[in-house]
Write a protein that holds these residues in place. Structure first.
Motif, PDB file in Angstrom:
ATOM      1  N   ALA A 102       0.837  -1.209   0.000  1.00 47.14           N
ATOM      2  CA  ALA A 102       0.000   0.000   0.000  1.00 47.14           C
ATOM      3  C   ALA A 102       0.866   1.251   0.000  1.00 47.14           C
ATOM      4  O   ALA A 102       0.596   2.211  -0.734  1.00 47.14           O
ATOM      5  CB  ALA A 102      -0.945  -0.006   1.197  1.00 47.14           C
ATOM      6  N   ASP A 103       1.912   1.248   0.803  1.00 41.00           N
ATOM      7  CA  ASP A 103       2.835   2.391   0.852  1.00 41.00           C
ATOM      8  C   ASP A 103       3.624   2.510  -0.440  1.00 41.00           C
ATOM      9  O   ASP A 103       3.897   3.619  -0.917  1.00 41.00           O
ATOM     10  CB  ASP A 103       3.789   2.250   2.036  1.00 41.00           C
ATOM     11  CG  ASP A 103       3.080   2.306   3.374  1.00 41.00           C
ATOM     12  OD1 ASP A 103       2.068   3.033   3.483  1.00 41.00           O
ATOM     13  OD2 ASP A 103       3.526   1.616   4.307  1.00 41.00           O
ATOM     14  N   MET A 104       3.999   1.385  -1.008  1.00 40.56           N
ATOM     15  CA  MET A 104       4.767   1.376  -2.256  1.00 40.56           C
ATOM     16  C   MET A 104       3.980   2.049  -3.382  1.00 40.56           C
ATOM     17  O   MET A 104       4.535   2.833  -4.154  1.00 40.56           O
ATOM     18  CB  MET A 104       5.097  -0.076  -2.618  1.00 40.56           C
ATOM     19  CG  MET A 104       5.831  -0.255  -3.916  1.00 40.56           C
ATOM     20  SD  MET A 104       6.223  -2.002  -4.246  1.00 40.56           S
ATOM     21  CE  MET A 104       4.587  -2.679  -4.573  1.00 40.56           C
ATOM     22  N   TYR A 105       2.678   1.770  -3.472  1.00 36.26           N
ATOM     23  CA  TYR A 105       1.867   2.369  -4.530  1.00 36.26           C
ATOM     24  C   TYR A 105       1.656   3.865  -4.290  1.00 36.26           C
ATOM     25  O   TYR A 105       1.743   4.659  -5.223  1.00 36.26           O
ATOM     26  CB  TYR A 105       0.529   1.649  -4.670  1.00 36.26           C
ATOM     27  CG  TYR A 105       0.693   0.194  -5.025  1.00 36.26           C
ATOM     28  CD1 TYR A 105       1.561  -0.214  -6.030  1.00 36.26           C
ATOM     29  CD2 TYR A 105      -0.003  -0.798  -4.334  1.00 36.26           C
ATOM     30  CE1 TYR A 105       1.731  -1.550  -6.345  1.00 36.26           C
ATOM     31  CE2 TYR A 105       0.157  -2.140  -4.649  1.00 36.26           C
ATOM     32  CZ  TYR A 105       1.027  -2.505  -5.650  1.00 36.26           C
ATOM     33  OH  TYR A 105       1.198  -3.837  -5.958  1.00 36.26           O
ATOM     34  N   VAL A 106       1.419   4.260  -3.056  1.00 34.66           N
ATOM     35  CA  VAL A 106       1.281   5.692  -2.748  1.00 34.66           C
ATOM     36  C   VAL A 106       2.582   6.415  -3.046  1.00 34.66           C
ATOM     37  O   VAL A 106       2.576   7.560  -3.507  1.00 34.66           O
ATOM     38  CB  VAL A 106       0.832   5.906  -1.277  1.00 34.66           C
ATOM     39  CG1 VAL A 106       0.920   7.355  -0.885  1.00 34.66           C
ATOM     40  CG2 VAL A 106      -0.584   5.386  -1.086  1.00 34.66           C
ATOM     41  N   GLU A 107       3.712   5.744  -2.817  1.00 36.53           N
ATOM     42  CA  GLU A 107       5.006   6.359  -3.079  1.00 36.53           C
ATOM     43  C   GLU A 107       5.201   6.695  -4.560  1.00 36.53           C
ATOM     44  O   GLU A 107       5.926   7.630  -4.904  1.00 36.53           O
ATOM     45  CB  GLU A 107       6.139   5.451  -2.591  1.00 36.53           C
ATOM     46  CG  GLU A 107       7.495   6.125  -2.727  1.00 36.53           C
ATOM     47  CD  GLU A 107       8.633   5.240  -2.291  1.00 36.53           C
ATOM     48  OE1 GLU A 107       9.404   5.689  -1.438  1.00 36.53           O
ATOM     49  OE2 GLU A 107       8.759   4.122  -2.835  1.00 36.53           O
ATOM     50  N   VAL A 108       4.541   5.966  -5.440  1.00 38.36           N
ATOM     51  CA  VAL A 108       4.601   6.305  -6.868  1.00 38.36           C
ATOM     52  C   VAL A 108       4.113   7.743  -7.050  1.00 38.36           C
ATOM     53  O   VAL A 108       4.740   8.539  -7.751  1.00 38.36           O
ATOM     54  CB  VAL A 108       3.771   5.322  -7.723  1.00 38.36           C
ATOM     55  CG1 VAL A 108       3.611   5.824  -9.147  1.00 38.36           C
ATOM     56  CG2 VAL A 108       4.411   3.928  -7.708  1.00 38.36           C
ATOM     57  N   LEU A 109       3.012   8.074  -6.409  1.00 32.53           N
ATOM     58  CA  LEU A 109       2.502   9.453  -6.503  1.00 32.53           C
ATOM     59  C   LEU A 109       3.458  10.438  -5.834  1.00 32.53           C
ATOM     60  O   LEU A 109       3.688  11.539  -6.359  1.00 32.53           O
ATOM     61  CB  LEU A 109       1.113   9.548  -5.867  1.00 32.53           C
ATOM     62  CG  LEU A 109      -0.004   8.876  -6.646  1.00 32.53           C
ATOM     63  CD1 LEU A 109      -1.291   8.854  -5.832  1.00 32.53           C
ATOM     64  CD2 LEU A 109      -0.228   9.543  -7.985  1.00 32.53           C
ATOM     65  N   ALA A 110       4.012  10.063  -4.693  1.00 32.72           N
ATOM     66  CA  ALA A 110       4.949  10.951  -4.002  1.00 32.72           C
ATOM     67  C   ALA A 110       6.149  11.271  -4.889  1.00 32.72           C
ATOM     68  O   ALA A 110       6.628  12.419  -4.915  1.00 32.72           O
ATOM     69  CB  ALA A 110       5.394  10.316  -2.688  1.00 32.72           C
ATOM     70  N   LYS A 111       6.641  10.276  -5.627  1.00 33.10           N
ATOM     71  CA  LYS A 111       7.769  10.508  -6.537  1.00 33.10           C
ATOM     72  C   LYS A 111       7.407  11.442  -7.686  1.00 33.10           C
ATOM     73  O   LYS A 111       8.272  12.011  -8.334  1.00 33.10           O
ATOM     74  CB  LYS A 111       8.289   9.179  -7.077  1.00 33.10           C
ATOM     75  CG  LYS A 111       9.026   8.367  -6.026  1.00 33.10           C
ATOM     76  CD  LYS A 111       9.513   7.048  -6.578  1.00 33.10           C
ATOM     77  CE  LYS A 111      10.284   6.272  -5.530  1.00 33.10           C
ATOM     78  NZ  LYS A 111      10.760   4.964  -6.057  1.00 33.10           N
TER      79      LYS A 111
END
Length: 153
Positions: free
Chosen positions: A140-149
């Motif tokens: 879940a965090d990995m996918y949200v991190e895509v947006l953060a990047k």
């Protein structure tokens, strides 16, 4: 124009994710963050046909489209025809969360004006911003991190 601005100004966004049930459920926080960043956008989610019901009532998605990856869409010709259908829809932004060859091909051939996210290395040249998934994190965090990047928080 930066990725964040493209997402915020997009009229149409296509999110692609052709993984399994558990992984699909774990994209829910990603969809929430994306909706908050682009409240005006029509967000379309491309998922495996057998999993449509899992996401079709998610309030952060406007439309769910499906690919029958183990059935009628399981050939190069079928994928090419599917990609042509995506091209006709003229998405402003494409966000990929699934970097396998099938999904990356569809993303690359989608005709979206701006493509970002997880992508197989063979298709990186077709993406504006390829993003590497950090598999040491919870999914879940990995996918949200895509947006953060991409500057979306």
């Amino acid at each position: 124009m930066k990725a964040l601005e493209r997402i915020q100004q997009a009229d149409t966004i296509l999110v692609t994710f052709l993984m399994h049930l558990g992984d699909l459920v774990l994209t829910t926080p990603f969809l929430h963050v994306l909706r908050n960043a682009a409240p005006q956008a029509k967000i379309t989610y491309l998922v495996d046909e057998k999993l449509k019901e899992v996401v079709q009532y998610n309030r952060n998605i406007d439309e769910v489209i499906t690919l029958d990856k183990k059935g009628r869409d399981n050939s190069f010709g079928a994928l090419w025809r599917y990609a042509q259908g995506l091209q006709a829809r003229r998405f402003d932004v494409l966000l990929s969360l699934h970097p396998n060859e099938r999904c990356s091909f569809l993303c690359a051939a989608s005709g979206a004006k701006y493509k970002a996210g997880a992508v197989h290395r063979l298709f990186q040249p077709f993406f504006d911003v390829p993003v590497r998934l950090d598999r040491t994190k919870h999914a879940a965090d990995m996918y949200v991190e895509v947006l953060a990047k991409l500057g979306v928080s």
